[in-house]
Motif scaffolding. Structure first.
Motif, short mmCIF file in Angstrom:
data_model
loop_
_atom_site.label_atom_id
_atom_site.label_comp_id
_atom_site.label_asym_id
_atom_site.label_seq_id
_atom_site.Cartn_x
_atom_site.Cartn_y
_atom_site.Cartn_z
N CYS A 70 88.14 60.52 64.89
CA CYS A 70 87.86 60.63 66.29
C CYS A 70 89.07 61.35 67.02
O CYS A 70 88.89 62.32 67.92
N ALA A 71 90.33 60.83 66.78
CA ALA A 71 91.36 61.20 67.63
C ALA A 71 91.78 62.73 67.00
O ALA A 71 92.17 63.63 67.73
N THR A 72 91.61 62.95 65.88
CA THR A 72 91.66 64.06 65.22
C THR A 72 90.91 65.33 65.82
O THR A 72 91.10 66.50 66.07
N ARG A 73 89.59 65.10 65.98
CA ARG A 73 88.64 65.81 66.67
C ARG A 73 89.08 66.04 67.97
O ARG A 73 88.81 67.21 68.62
N ASN A 74 89.43 65.07 68.68
CA ASN A 74 89.90 65.17 70.16
C ASN A 74 90.90 66.13 70.28
O ASN A 74 91.23 66.90 71.36
#
Length: 344
Positions: A70-74
Motif C-alpha cells: 500500500c505504501a509503495t503504491r502510494n
C-alpha cells in the motif's frame, strides 16, 4: 497522453524481467514505468535498476525500509506524472495491445476510468499450470456508464469482479488527487484494492468497460497469505464494507437495491468462514460470539429485504436478524466439517 504504470517490487527476481518486458513491448509508447523496490533481499532491485538505465521511460525508486504494497503504491502515485494511472504486480504481465486499445477508449470517450478483463493462471509450487481462466462479461462489447447510471448498473460491476482489484483498470489521476484517494496503509493482508476501487468508483464520473482481457494475473501459491487467518483481515473487510456502503446508499433502482443485502451477507459469510472458523484463529468462542454480535449490530450490515422463498440464504438472514450468533457459528462449523477445510 502519458500513462503511468506503477509496479511495486518485492523479492520477485524470478518473474520481474518478464513483467517489465511486457511493458516495454507495448504498441503504445507514451508511458512511464515506475519501479519501486520495497527493500527486496534478492536481486530484484538490481534487475530493476538495469532496466531503468536502458530506457528513459523507466524510473527506479528504493524504499528506505520495508513498507508494504500500500505504501509503495502510494509512493508511486505521488511520484507519477501521467494523466492516467494503472498498476502492475511484479510477477504479472500485460498483453501488447493493453495500452493502445484502452488509450483509444480514453480518447474516444470522456471517461475517468476504463475497466477491462483479465486472464487468471493458477500455478502450483512446482510451477505447473493448474488452470487458466478468462473473465467473461455478459454481452461482450464495450460499454460506457455515466456518473449517474453506474449506480443503477452496480451489480454488473460486482458480478464481473470489476472492483475487487486495481490492476484491471486505468484511472484519471486528477480524480485521485482531488478526492485524496490512496491505498489504506493499515491494511496488511488484503482488501486494499477493493477499498481503493470503491472510493474511486464513488468519486469518478463516466466509466468505460472493455471486456477484452489485457492483464495476465498469476496466482502462484494457493496457500498464500490471502488464505490465512489474521485479525487485520477482519478489520480491513469491515472498513471496506463501510466504504462500499456509501455506494449502496446512492443506488435508486429497485432491482439493483435487491442485491444490496447479498453484498452485506457476503462480507459476513467471508468473515465467519475464512477468519472466525479458520483453524489458526486464536479467538475464544466467547470472543468470536462478541465479534460477530458487533458486526451484526453495525448499521452497515442492516438487512432490509424480505425473503419470500425459503433457502439457506433466507435461513441465514433470519438468524442474523434474530442475532442468534451461537447457532450461526455452529451451522458454519458443521458445514465446514462436511465440506472440508477450504482456507488453508
Amino acid at each position: 497522453m502519458l500513462v503511468s504504470i506503477i509496479m511495486p517490487i518485492f523479492n520477485s527476481q524470478e518473474y520481474l524481467g518478464k513483467a517489465i518486458q511486457s511493458v516495454l513491448e507495448q504498441e503504445y509508447l507514451d508511458f512511464e514505468l515506475l519501479l519501486i523496490d520495497d527493500c527486496s533481499s534478492d536481486d530484484s532491485a538490481e534487475i530493476a535498476k538495469s532496466y531503468a538505465k536502458k530506457d528513459a521511460r523507466i524510473r527506479f525508486f528504493q524504499n528506505n525500509e520495508n513498507s508494504g504494497i500500500c505504501a509503495t503504491r502510494n509512493r508511486g502515485i505521488k511520484c507519477s506524472a501521467g494523466e492516467y494511472i494503472t498498476f502492475l504486480d511484479d510477477d504479472d504481465e500485460l498483453t501488447k495491445d493493453f495500452l493502445s486499445d484502452n488509450v483509444r477508449l480514453l480518447k474516444k470517450q470522456t471517461v475517468d476510468a476504463v475497466k477491462f478483463g483479465r486472464v487468471l493462471i493458477d500455478i502450483n509450487k512446482s510451477g505447473a499450470v493448474l488452470r487458466k481462466t478468462e473473465t467473461s462479461f455478459y454481452n461482450e462489447h464495450e460499454r460506457e456508464f455515466t456518473s449517474e447510471s453506474k449506480y443503477n448498473y452496480y451489480h454488473f460491476f460486482k458480478k464481473n469482479n470489476l472492483l475487487l482489484n486495481v490492476w484491471n483498470g486505468l484511472y484519471r489521476r486528477s480524480v485521485i488527487e482531488k478526492h485524496h484517494i490512496l491505498f489504506d496503509e493499515s491494511m496488511k493482508f488484503g482488501s486494499e484494492d477493493a477499498k481503493f476501487s470503491y472510493e474511486f468508483f464513488n468519486a469518478c464520473g463516466n466509466i468505460s468497460i472493455n471486456p477484452k482481457p489485457y492483464y495476465i494475473h498469476y496466482r502462484r501459491d494457493l496457500s498464500s497469505t490471502s488464505r490465512k487467518y489474521n485479525k487485520n483481515k477482519i478489520d480491513s473487510l469491515l472498513e471496506t464494507a463501510r466504504v462500499e456502503s456509501q455506494i449502496w446508499q446512492k443506488i435508486t433502482d429497485e432491482k439493483e437495491q435487491k442485491y444490496i443485502d447479498t453484498y452485506k451477507l457476503t462480507y459476513i459469510k467471508t468473515i465467519i468462514s475464512s477468519q472466525l472458523l479458520h483453524r489458526d484463529c486464536d479467538l475464544s468462542i466467547s470472543e468470536k460470539k462478541l465479534l460477530l454480535q458487533r458486526i451484526i449490530s453495525d448499521k452497515t450490515f442492516e438487512l432490509k429485504q424480505e425473503e419470500k422463498v425459503w433457502s439457506l440464504n433466507s435461513l441465514f438472514k433470519f438468524l442474523l436478524k434474530k442475532e442468534y450468533v451461537t447457532i450461526i457459528l455452529s451451522m458454519y462449523t458443521g458445514y465446514k466439517r462436511f465440506h472440508g477445510e477450504k482456507w488453508d
